[in-house]
Design a protein around this motif. Structure first.
Motif, PDB file in Angstrom:
ATOM      1  N   ILE A  14       0.825  -1.200   0.000  1.00  0.00           N
ATOM      2  CA  ILE A  14       0.000   0.000   0.000  1.00  0.00           C
ATOM      3  C   ILE A  14       0.863   1.255   0.000  1.00  0.00           C
ATOM      4  N   ASP A  18       0.378   3.638  -3.331  1.00  0.00           N
ATOM      5  CA  ASP A  18      -0.466   4.804  -3.094  1.00  0.00           C
ATOM      6  C   ASP A  18       0.380   6.069  -3.196  1.00  0.00           C
ATOM      7  N   ASP A  20      -0.005   9.170  -2.118  1.00  0.00           N
ATOM      8  CA  ASP A  20       0.142   9.972  -0.914  1.00  0.00           C
ATOM      9  C   ASP A  20       1.142   9.356   0.059  1.00  0.00           C
ATOM     10  N   PHE A 134      -4.242  10.550   6.070  1.00  0.00           N
ATOM     11  CA  PHE A 134      -4.452   9.738   4.880  1.00  0.00           C
ATOM     12  C   PHE A 134      -4.981   8.345   5.236  1.00  0.00           C
ATOM     13  N   LYS A 137      -8.565   8.772   5.958  1.00  0.00           N
ATOM     14  CA  LYS A 137      -9.284   9.075   4.714  1.00  0.00           C
ATOM     15  C   LYS A 137      -9.481   7.828   3.856  1.00  0.00           C
ATOM     16  N   LYS A 138      -8.474   6.958   3.825  1.00  0.00           N
ATOM     17  CA  LYS A 138      -8.521   5.758   2.988  1.00  0.00           C
ATOM     18  C   LYS A 138      -8.989   4.600   3.856  1.00  0.00           C
ATOM     19  N   GLN A 139     -10.267   4.308   3.837  1.00  0.00           N
ATOM     20  CA  GLN A 139     -10.876   3.354   4.756  1.00  0.00           C
ATOM     21  C   GLN A 139     -10.210   1.981   4.726  1.00  0.00           C
ATOM     22  N   GLU A 140      -9.750   1.568   3.548  1.00  0.00           N
ATOM     23  CA  GLU A 140      -9.208   0.219   3.406  1.00  0.00           C
ATOM     24  C   GLU A 140      -7.875   0.039   4.125  1.00  0.00           C
ATOM     25  N   SER A 141      -7.214   1.128   4.507  1.00  0.00           N
ATOM     26  CA  SER A 141      -5.895   1.025   5.128  1.00  0.00           C
ATOM     27  C   SER A 141      -5.936   1.094   6.652  1.00  0.00           C
ATOM     28  N   LYS A 142      -7.139   1.279   7.243  1.00  0.00           N
ATOM     29  CA  LYS A 142      -7.227   1.464   8.689  1.00  0.00           C
ATOM     30  C   LYS A 142      -6.743   0.247   9.468  1.00  0.00           C
ATOM     31  N   SER A 202      -4.644  16.312  -2.400  1.00  0.00           N
ATOM     32  CA  SER A 202      -4.379  15.105  -1.648  1.00  0.00           C
ATOM     33  C   SER A 202      -4.675  15.290  -0.172  1.00  0.00           C
ATOM     34  N   SER A 207     -12.009  16.128   7.381  1.00  0.00           N
ATOM     35  CA  SER A 207     -11.471  15.118   8.295  1.00  0.00           C
ATOM     36  C   SER A 207     -12.116  15.251   9.652  1.00  0.00           C
TER      37      SER A 207
END
Length: 403
Positions: A14, A18, A20, A134, A137-142, A202, A207
């Motif tokens: 990731i 990614d 950012d 970030f 913001k990016k739900q899949e990386s939590k 970006s 937030s």
């Protein structure tokens, strides 16, 4: 490939796929190269070029610590209210360039104090506050926050691998003048990269850390975080300031050996940083963090035993694991204690790095003329114990509070 391996590798992937995360990774690599190039040699430069005493050499870190403490907290609060970090990063990098390059031409201890004080405001904590923005913001990386943070933190370690080696090479062939000039140019290069690669779109505009949600003032838990982290990094600062003197004065080794030992730690950080983040995702951030602090206590006790060079090399490998907990996972833990004020939480933790130099320089500098230098590391073990007890009783926010 097992699910464990797949989860670990996907977290690393990731960061590099990614835009950012990749931008922050590259920025921290250049910063690591810049800081690693001169920081391990700052006390040696002060004693050799400025003819400072051991106490004065350690005291060089004090003005930058005070400025970093006061200014960074205020600006971190502003960044939480605005919901943007880029303007603060740009100004921090510019100030770092302006303050570092004149060091190449000064032979005055007073001027060095002033210049280092100006450079006390740094971009480090704002980069990691931005990284958390970030991730939110990016739900899949939590679910992989620890792995991502550890991998990005590894970028600084990668820069630090080459920094001390490069610094030693420059000192041997061009002296400290070229060393400080190069460090300032690298700071300028980071500024150029941020201006080019970090786009305004970006930045997270809506937030949970925005002005409408962020509480006013500094919560008591973040004051406690700062104090506890202060003791952790008093140990790390003491290591950075006085291990080089231990190597050159007590063991009678060359400056190049200093670079090698610091590089050993940085090399193994490449392994331990992402792994530490991954295991913190699995066993819990707080649990892994406390284990790391306990290992730091052990490290300082062993360092104080007047070990030969071979023993110190082994300990530098061990310290790489410790840094994966204190520098990487510890920051994630601090952010989880106040998730609605990420800028302040990150700054409370990271500013302790600078401010801790005051504690370690006063504690070790006053003892170094009385007892053998290696024995002063016992006080750093005590600092780590105090920090571990304080963090053990802090309570993380629930998943609902953090979302």
């Amino acid at each position: 490939m097992s699910k464990t391996e797949n989860s670990f590798l996907s977290g690393i992937k990731i960061v590099f796929t990614d835009r950012d995360f990749r931008t922050i990774f590259i920025s921290l690599f250049i910063i690591g190269l810049s800081v690693g190039g001169f920081m391990p040699y700052l006390t040696v430069w002060a004693t050799n070029t400025l003819h400072a005493t051991s106490f004065q050499a350690g005291f060089l870190f004090v003005p930058m610590s005070i400025i970093g403490l006061v200014v960074s907290f205020y600006l971190a609060s502003l960044s939480d209210k605005w919901g943007k970090r880029k303007p603060f990063i740009i100004w921090a990098l510019l100030i770092g360039t302006i303050s570092r390059m004149p060091l190449a031409f000064t032979h005055s201890y007073t001027i060095a104090l002033v210049l280092l004080a100006i450079g006390g405001f740094n971009a480090f904590s704002f980069f990691f506050a931005l990284l958390n923005d970030f991730i939110v913001k990016k739900q899949e990386s939590k679910s992989q926050a620890g792995t991502i943070t550890g991998t990005v933190r590894m970028a600084f370690s990668q820069g630090y691998i080459f920094g001390p080696m490069l610094g030693a090479l420059i000192i041997d062939h061009g002296g400290y003048t070229f060393l400080f000039l190069l460090s300032g140019l690298l700071s300028l290069a980071t500024l150029g990269w941020v201006l080019f690669a970090l786009k305004e779109d970006s930045m997270p505009q809506t937030s949970v850390h925005g002005s409408s949600k962020a509480p006013a003032g500094i919560p008591s838990v973040l004051i406690a975080v700062f104090v506890a982290a202060l003791f952790i990094f008093a140990g790390d600062s003491g290591r950075s300031m006085y291990l080089p003197l231990y190597i050159t004065d007590t063991l009678k080794q060359s400056v190049s050996i200093v670079g090698i030992l610091f590089t050993v730690t940085s090399v193994f950080e490449l392994v331990f940083m992402p792994l530490g983040g991954y295991f913190s995702d699995k066993i819990g951030v707080k649990r892994f963090f406390i284990i790391g602090i306990a290992c730091q206590v052990l490290y300082f006790i062993l360092t104080s035993l007047h070990l030969p060079l071979s023993g110190l090399i082994v300990l530098q490998v061990f310290y790489a694991f410790i840094l994966s907990a204190t520098m990487g996972v510890g920051m994630v833990y601090a952010q989880s204690l106040s998730p609605r004020q990420i800028g302040l939480a990150t700054t409370a933790y990271m500013t302790a790095i600078q401010t801790s130099a005051v504690v370690s320089s006063l504690a070790m500098g006053s003892l170094v003329s009385v007892i053998p230098l290696p024995s002063t590391f016992y006080i750093l073990a005590v600092f780590s114990v105090i920090s571990g007890v304080m963090f053990l009783f802090m309570k993380q926010k629930s998943a609902e509070e953090m979302s």
